[in-house]
Design a protein around this motif. Structure first.
Motif, PDB file in Angstrom:
ATOM      1  N   GLN A 103       0.839  -1.195   0.000  1.00  0.00           N
ATOM      2  CA  GLN A 103       0.000   0.000   0.000  1.00  0.00           C
ATOM      3  C   GLN A 103       0.875   1.247   0.000  1.00  0.00           C
ATOM      4  O   GLN A 103       1.942   1.263   0.618  1.00  0.00           O
TER       5      GLN A 103
ATOM      6  N   GLY B 234      -7.394  -1.806  -5.545  1.00  0.00           N
ATOM      7  CA  GLY B 234      -7.884  -1.258  -4.291  1.00  0.00           C
ATOM      8  C   GLY B 234      -8.421   0.153  -4.403  1.00  0.00           C
ATOM      9  O   GLY B 234      -8.143   0.863  -5.369  1.00  0.00           O
ATOM     10  N   ASP B 235      -9.188   0.531  -3.403  1.00  0.00           N
ATOM     11  CA  ASP B 235      -9.740   1.884  -3.340  1.00  0.00           C
ATOM     12  C   ASP B 235      -8.622   2.920  -3.429  1.00  0.00           C
ATOM     13  O   ASP B 235      -7.538   2.725  -2.894  1.00  0.00           O
ATOM     14  N   ASN B 236      -8.916   4.001  -4.096  1.00  0.00           N
ATOM     15  CA  ASN B 236      -8.011   5.152  -4.207  1.00  0.00           C
ATOM     16  C   ASN B 236      -6.665   4.821  -4.849  1.00  0.00           C
ATOM     17  O   ASN B 236      -5.719   5.581  -4.703  1.00  0.00           O
TER      18      ASN B 236
ATOM     19  N   SER C 163      -7.727  -7.474  -8.876  1.00  0.00           N
ATOM     20  CA  SER C 163      -8.394  -6.454  -8.068  1.00  0.00           C
ATOM     21  C   SER C 163      -7.533  -5.199  -7.966  1.00  0.00           C
ATOM     22  O   SER C 163      -6.311  -5.264  -7.956  1.00  0.00           O
TER      23      SER C 163
ATOM     24  N   GLU D 159      -6.119   7.691  -7.161  1.00  0.00           N
ATOM     25  CA  GLU D 159      -6.714   8.969  -6.739  1.00  0.00           C
ATOM     26  C   GLU D 159      -5.742  10.120  -7.015  1.00  0.00           C
ATOM     27  O   GLU D 159      -4.542   9.998  -6.801  1.00  0.00           O
TER      28      GLU D 159
ATOM     29  N   TYR E 155      -4.541  -0.571  -1.982  1.00  0.00           N
ATOM     30  CA  TYR E 155      -5.085   0.721  -1.577  1.00  0.00           C
ATOM     31  C   TYR E 155      -4.046   1.841  -1.727  1.00  0.00           C
ATOM     32  O   TYR E 155      -2.932   1.726  -1.229  1.00  0.00           O
ATOM     33  N   SER E 156      -4.396   2.882  -2.459  1.00  0.00           N
ATOM     34  CA  SER E 156      -3.589   4.101  -2.625  1.00  0.00           C
ATOM     35  C   SER E 156      -2.174   3.871  -3.139  1.00  0.00           C
ATOM     36  O   SER E 156      -1.292   4.695  -2.919  1.00  0.00           O
TER      37      SER E 156
ATOM     38  N   SER F 149      -1.792   6.785  -5.571  1.00  0.00           N
ATOM     39  CA  SER F 149      -2.530   8.024  -5.323  1.00  0.00           C
ATOM     40  C   SER F 149      -1.567   9.202  -5.212  1.00  0.00           C
ATOM     41  O   SER F 149      -0.468   9.083  -4.694  1.00  0.00           O
TER      42      SER F 149
END
Length: 168
Positions: free
Chosen positions: A110, A155-157, A153, A160, A133-134, A137
């Motif tokens: 991450q 991950g979120d953000n 998959s 971003e 995740y991120s 970002s």
């Protein structure tokens, strides 16, 4: 993984491993022996960094969490070919412009490239299954990324604040 294993599985030749064992410059590289290989903890020098494939006859397998965290003096890096893992925040906030990650890398932590504001392009490894995740970002200069077919998959953000990302 040892040099003997790499040779027996056709991933490296005897001459190649001997050359790396003899010529690896570890000045300024802080590392730790881990199961089956070496983990890079940090590198003192800046600019363009080359991490050797082998240190003390053992393959470099991992980049530690925060190894290059907020390193504004690092513009480019050549990663070792036997690398399998990049830790969390490993390059976060650094000044790298582009990076090619070896195909043996299976895990990227991450925030590994979070806020790398100069990062313009990245080629992800074929063995990668998850973008966490991120991970990217805040990479505001990122214009293109190649995501391998094995990724199942994201991950979120993960992307971003990557406003210039146009080619995936």
């Amino acid at each position: 993984i040892s040099t003997a294993w790499l040779i027996s599985h056709g991933l490296a030749s005897e001459q190649e491993t001997a050359k790396y064992r003899q010529s690896a410059n570890t000045d300024g590289i802080t590392y730790k022996k881990v199961r089956n290989g070496i983990r890079i903890e940090s590198v003192e020098s800046g600019g363009g960094i080359v991490i050797p494939d082998f240190i003390n006859g053992m393959p470099v397998l991992k980049i530690a969490d925060r190894a290059f965290y907020k390193r504004k003096d690092v513009s480019s890096i050549i990663l070792p070919r036997y690398l399998t893992e990049i830790g969390e925040y490993a390059f976060s906030g650094s000044s790298i412009v582009s990076i090619s990650i070896p195909d043996r890398v299976e895990a990227i932590g991450q925030y590994a490239f979070n806020n790398c504001r100069k990062l313009e392009s990245i080629i992800l490894p074929k063995g990668l299954k998850t973008i966490k995740y991120s991970t990217f970002s805040g990479c505001s200069a990122l214009t293109s990324i190649r995501i391998p077919a094995n990724v199942t998959s994201i991950g979120d953000n993960a992307f971003e604040c990557c406003g210039k990302l146009k080619k995936v």
